[in-house]
Design a protein around this motif. Structure first.
Motif, PDB file in Angstrom:
ATOM      1  N   GLN A 172       0.966  -1.123  -0.041  1.00 11.86           N
ATOM      2  CA  GLN A 172      -0.050  -0.066  -0.103  1.00 11.86           C
ATOM      3  C   GLN A 172       0.885   1.159  -0.130  1.00 11.86           C
ATOM      4  O   GLN A 172       0.582   2.299  -0.604  1.00 11.86           O
ATOM      5  CB  GLN A 172      -0.923  -0.135   1.338  1.00 11.86           C
ATOM      6  N   VAL A 173       1.926   1.201   0.681  1.00 13.79           N
ATOM      7  CA  VAL A 173       2.993   2.265   0.754  1.00 13.79           C
ATOM      8  C   VAL A 173       3.535   2.629  -0.672  1.00 13.79           C
ATOM      9  O   VAL A 173       3.619   3.712  -1.000  1.00 13.79           O
ATOM     10  CB  VAL A 173       3.994   2.085   1.874  1.00 13.79           C
ATOM     11  N   ILE A 174       3.930   1.423  -1.267  1.00 10.16           N
ATOM     12  CA  ILE A 174       4.438   1.734  -2.742  1.00 10.16           C
ATOM     13  C   ILE A 174       3.622   2.128  -3.627  1.00 10.16           C
ATOM     14  O   ILE A 174       3.944   3.110  -4.361  1.00 10.16           O
ATOM     15  CB  ILE A 174       5.355   0.219  -3.131  1.00 10.16           C
ATOM     16  N   GLU A 175       2.322   1.610  -3.496  1.00 10.26           N
ATOM     17  CA  GLU A 175       1.307   2.253  -4.201  1.00 10.26           C
ATOM     18  C   GLU A 175       1.064   3.767  -4.122  1.00 10.26           C
ATOM     19  O   GLU A 175       0.777   4.328  -5.025  1.00 10.26           O
ATOM     20  CB  GLU A 175       0.042   1.328  -4.072  1.00 10.26           C
ATOM     21  N   ALA A 176       1.028   4.084  -2.691  1.00 13.65           N
ATOM     22  CA  ALA A 176       0.784   5.445  -2.689  1.00 13.65           C
ATOM     23  C   ALA A 176       1.934   6.297  -3.137  1.00 13.65           C
ATOM     24  O   ALA A 176       1.735   7.416  -3.680  1.00 13.65           O
ATOM     25  CB  ALA A 176       0.670   5.707  -1.069  1.00 13.65           C
ATOM     26  N   LEU A 177       3.030   5.609  -3.179  1.00 18.43           N
ATOM     27  CA  LEU A 177       4.398   6.538  -3.606  1.00 18.43           C
ATOM     28  C   LEU A 177       4.261   6.634  -5.162  1.00 18.43           C
ATOM     29  O   LEU A 177       4.387   7.682  -5.820  1.00 18.43           O
ATOM     30  CB  LEU A 177       5.703   5.847  -3.117  1.00 18.43           C
ATOM     31  N   ALA A 178       3.562   5.689  -5.634  1.00 19.75           N
ATOM     32  CA  ALA A 178       3.510   5.464  -7.063  1.00 19.75           C
ATOM     33  C   ALA A 178       2.405   6.642  -7.611  1.00 19.75           C
ATOM     34  O   ALA A 178       2.396   7.258  -8.622  1.00 19.75           O
ATOM     35  CB  ALA A 178       2.919   4.213  -7.710  1.00 19.75           C
ATOM     36  N   ARG A 179       1.445   6.859  -6.683  1.00 22.28           N
ATOM     37  CA  ARG A 179       0.291   7.752  -6.948  1.00 22.28           C
ATOM     38  C   ARG A 179       0.652   9.162  -6.887  1.00 22.28           C
ATOM     39  O   ARG A 179       0.364  10.077  -7.478  1.00 22.28           O
ATOM     40  CB  ARG A 179      -0.886   7.646  -5.932  1.00 22.28           C
ATOM     41  N   ILE A 180       1.827   9.302  -5.686  1.00 21.43           N
ATOM     42  CA  ILE A 180       2.352  10.725  -5.722  1.00 21.43           C
ATOM     43  C   ILE A 180       2.984  11.079  -7.170  1.00 21.43           C
ATOM     44  O   ILE A 180       2.961  12.177  -7.672  1.00 21.43           O
ATOM     45  CB  ILE A 180       3.417  10.955  -4.613  1.00 21.43           C
ATOM     46  N   ASP A 181       3.864   9.962  -7.530  1.00 18.11           N
ATOM     47  CA  ASP A 181       4.637  10.237  -8.872  1.00 18.11           C
ATOM     48  C   ASP A 181       3.543  10.517 -10.134  1.00 18.11           C
ATOM     49  O   ASP A 181       3.787  11.235 -11.104  1.00 18.11           O
ATOM     50  CB  ASP A 181       5.292   8.951  -9.503  1.00 18.11           C
ATOM     51  N   ALA A 182       2.410   9.719 -10.232  1.00 19.05           N
ATOM     52  CA  ALA A 182       1.466   9.767 -11.034  1.00 19.05           C
ATOM     53  C   ALA A 182       0.489  11.170 -10.951  1.00 19.05           C
ATOM     54  O   ALA A 182      -0.335  11.517 -11.808  1.00 19.05           O
ATOM     55  CB  ALA A 182       0.362   8.625 -11.026  1.00 19.05           C
ATOM     56  N   GLY A 183       0.655  11.748  -9.775  1.00 17.53           N
ATOM     57  CA  GLY A 183      -0.162  13.056  -9.632  1.00 17.53           C
ATOM     58  C   GLY A 183      -1.547  12.826  -9.243  1.00 17.53           C
ATOM     59  O   GLY A 183      -2.375  13.760  -9.233  1.00 17.53           O
ATOM     60  N   THR A 184      -1.959  11.558  -8.552  1.00 20.51           N
ATOM     61  CA  THR A 184      -3.328  11.197  -8.187  1.00 20.51           C
ATOM     62  C   THR A 184      -3.261  10.948  -6.909  1.00 20.51           C
ATOM     63  O   THR A 184      -4.274  10.602  -6.274  1.00 20.51           O
ATOM     64  CB  THR A 184      -3.824   9.971  -8.771  1.00 20.51           C
TER      65      THR A 184
END
Ligand SMILES: [Zn+2]
Length: 114
Positions: free
Chosen positions: A68-80
């Motif tokens: 979940q943390v890694i997905e959240a970091l990916a969402r930061i990169d994606a701007g979502t």
């Protein structure tokens, strides 16, 4: 919450998770050594197995949170980051403060756990 703050908190969280996982994996390794000699301690074998299962469950929960943390970091990169992945609604700051890795609003989280 600003995404820079969120990223910093998520990175700390990830380091914590990796640290806990290492400690638990170390404990598990010790349990397996004890298991191999359980003939000498037949009365203890049940509780050792239960302990190993409990630690497996904790390790599983930790690895879920890590994802979940890694997905959240990916969402930061994606701007979502900060939006519910189901309905797209902005998550309240207090929810992100409590769980910076939160992917869903409280309503959609409740539905996904039901
Ligand atoms: Zn939602």
């Amino acid at each position: 919450m600003k995404t820079d703050d969120a990223r910093a908190r998520l990175e700390v969280l990830l380091a914590d998770i990796d640290g806990s996982a290492k400690v638990l994996e170390g404990e598990n390794a010790m349990d397996f050594t004890e298991l191999s000699s359980f003939d000498q301690h037949p009365a203890d074998s049940g509780s050792i197995v239960a302990d190993a299962q409990r630690q497996d469950a904790i390790l599983h929960a930790i690895s879920d949170q890590r994802d979940q943390v890694i997905e959240a970091l990916a969402r930061i990169d994606a701007g979502t980051y900060g939006r519910c992945v189901v309905c797209g609604k902005q998550l309240p700051d207090e929810r992100l403060e409590a769980r910076p890795e939160a992917a869903r609003c409280i309503e959609d989280q409740a539905k996904s756990e039901a």
